[in-house]
Design an enzyme around this catalytic site. Sequence first.
Site, PDB file in Angstrom:
ATOM      1  N   GLY A   1       0.846  -1.184   0.000  1.00  0.00           N
ATOM      2  CA  GLY A   1       0.000   0.000   0.000  1.00  0.00           C
ATOM      3  C   GLY A   1       0.886   1.240   0.000  1.00  0.00           C
ATOM      4  O   GLY A   1       2.047   1.194   0.433  1.00  0.00           O
ATOM      5  N   CYS A   2       0.341   2.345  -0.491  1.00  0.00           N
ATOM      6  CA  CYS A   2       1.164   3.551  -0.607  1.00  0.00           C
ATOM      7  C   CYS A   2       1.555   4.079   0.777  1.00  0.00           C
ATOM      8  O   CYS A   2       2.715   4.439   1.017  1.00  0.00           O
ATOM      9  CB  CYS A   2       0.436   4.611  -1.423  1.00  0.00           C
ATOM     10  N   TYR A   3       0.613   4.102   1.715  1.00  0.00           N
ATOM     11  CA  TYR A   3       0.959   4.533   3.084  1.00  0.00           C
ATOM     12  C   TYR A   3       1.977   3.577   3.723  1.00  0.00           C
ATOM     13  O   TYR A   3       2.958   4.032   4.327  1.00  0.00           O
ATOM     14  CB  TYR A   3      -0.283   4.612   3.965  1.00  0.00           C
TER      15      TYR A   3
ATOM     16  N   THR B   1       4.345   1.809   2.452  1.00  0.00           N
ATOM     17  CA  THR B   1       5.716   2.050   1.967  1.00  0.00           C
ATOM     18  C   THR B   1       6.330   3.234   2.704  1.00  0.00           C
ATOM     19  O   THR B   1       7.486   3.201   3.115  1.00  0.00           O
ATOM     20  CB  THR B   1       5.699   2.318   0.444  1.00  0.00           C
ATOM     21  N   SER B   2       5.514   4.286   2.901  1.00  0.00           N
ATOM     22  CA  SER B   2       6.050   5.522   3.492  1.00  0.00           C
ATOM     23  C   SER B   2       6.316   5.393   4.995  1.00  0.00           C
ATOM     24  O   SER B   2       6.984   6.240   5.574  1.00  0.00           O
ATOM     25  CB  SER B   2       5.067   6.684   3.241  1.00  0.00           C
TER      26      SER B   2
END
Length: 346
Positions: free
Chosen positions: A149-151, A153-154
């Site tokens: 998910g994009c979150y 990864t961050s």
Amino acid sequence: MAKVRAAIVGATGYTGAEVLRLLLGHPGAEVGLLTSREPGAPIAETYRHLAGLCELRLDPFDPDRVAERADVAFVGLPHHAAMEAVSPLYERGMRVIDLSADFRLRSVETYRRWYGEHFAPALLAQAAYGLPEIFREEVRQSRLVATPGCYPTSVILPLAPLLRDGLVAPGGIVADCKSGVSGAGRGLTQDTHYTEVEGGLRAYKVTAHRHQPEMEEVLARVTGADVRLLFTAHLVPMKRGILSTVYADALPGADLARVRASLERAYGGEPFVKVLPAGTWPDTAHVCGSNYVHLGAAFDAERGKVVLLCALDNLVKGAAGAAVQCMNLVFGLDERAGLCAAPLFP
Ligand SMILES: NC(=O)c1ccc[n+]([C@@H]2O[C@H](COP(=O)([O-])OP(=O)(O)OC[C@H]3O[C@@H](n4cnc5c(N)ncnc54)[C@H](OP(=O)(O)O)[C@@H]3O)[C@@H](O)[C@H]2O)c1
């Protein structure tokens, strides 16, 4: 060497279109098939920024046809719909890179709790988590890759090295994250349309966001610790980008120099993750349209806290760029191929 032939399942979505954009500039891959539930029209009719760049029309999804025309399938569908496409492609011997949440978790129980029934649980153990900076060898050897998910990864990228090096405690972590609106996909909803978003800033799914168990499960797998993390997502009136600020309790011995050394050891040799100079902070505008991730770190000695910051583009390193990076690994190509363009700024 023959080019890798790619199909994009769900090409009319934001992540599918972004995979297409990246592959149009890839020296070792070509796209031969795009699918949609509404086939027929050229993709450049849906996405006019691709005018003159891609002549392909949309095809209906047929796993036999995908397997015949492509070596790898990128699946950019909502969860549940994704597993229904991934399973028959995997059964046909294809390499599959799934951008949805369907194969990210190892625990079927956790999947059921957050997403509902899983129809292909046996495949969960086959899937590599598509974060090459941490799972490079697994990705290389897998026929099924689930990009994060994009979150997650961050949050995982800045935290993993510090947890592994014993510089921050695995409990009581707070991840305060902000995303641009493309993170919600192309579908129209009241919550994400222009007049509801522009000029405001709000949290959503507080204590109930599906990316939280993904962050905890993956960080636990990487570090062996029982990671407990509170995550709050915010919707920002911008098109692309995620900025995450992560607060963690410092363990004895931690200081700014050790925190920075840990990040630099982990990512100094990585092509896409950049640890910014001390005292400078990541900005979504500086990674826009690119596969790069910017990290920053601060240390508050009086309060015993480490503050980590991460900026990335949700559609690139948070989705399509990670997927192409994984494709490069799976096919033995240069991991950076098609992904080295500098961010779009200003
Ligand atoms: N947006 C992001 O930043 C981001 C980042 C990381 C991961 N992801 C994940 O990537 C996947 C795709 O996201 P997205 O942002 O590209 O979504 P999107 O823009 O909404 O596109 C999804 C595409 O899937 C197709 N589709 C929708 N419902 C379907 C169904 N029930 N059955 C089959 N096909 C269906 C649609 O194409 P047709 O109508 O043409 O069939 C649609 O264009 C999601 O699982 C999402 O969670 C998104």
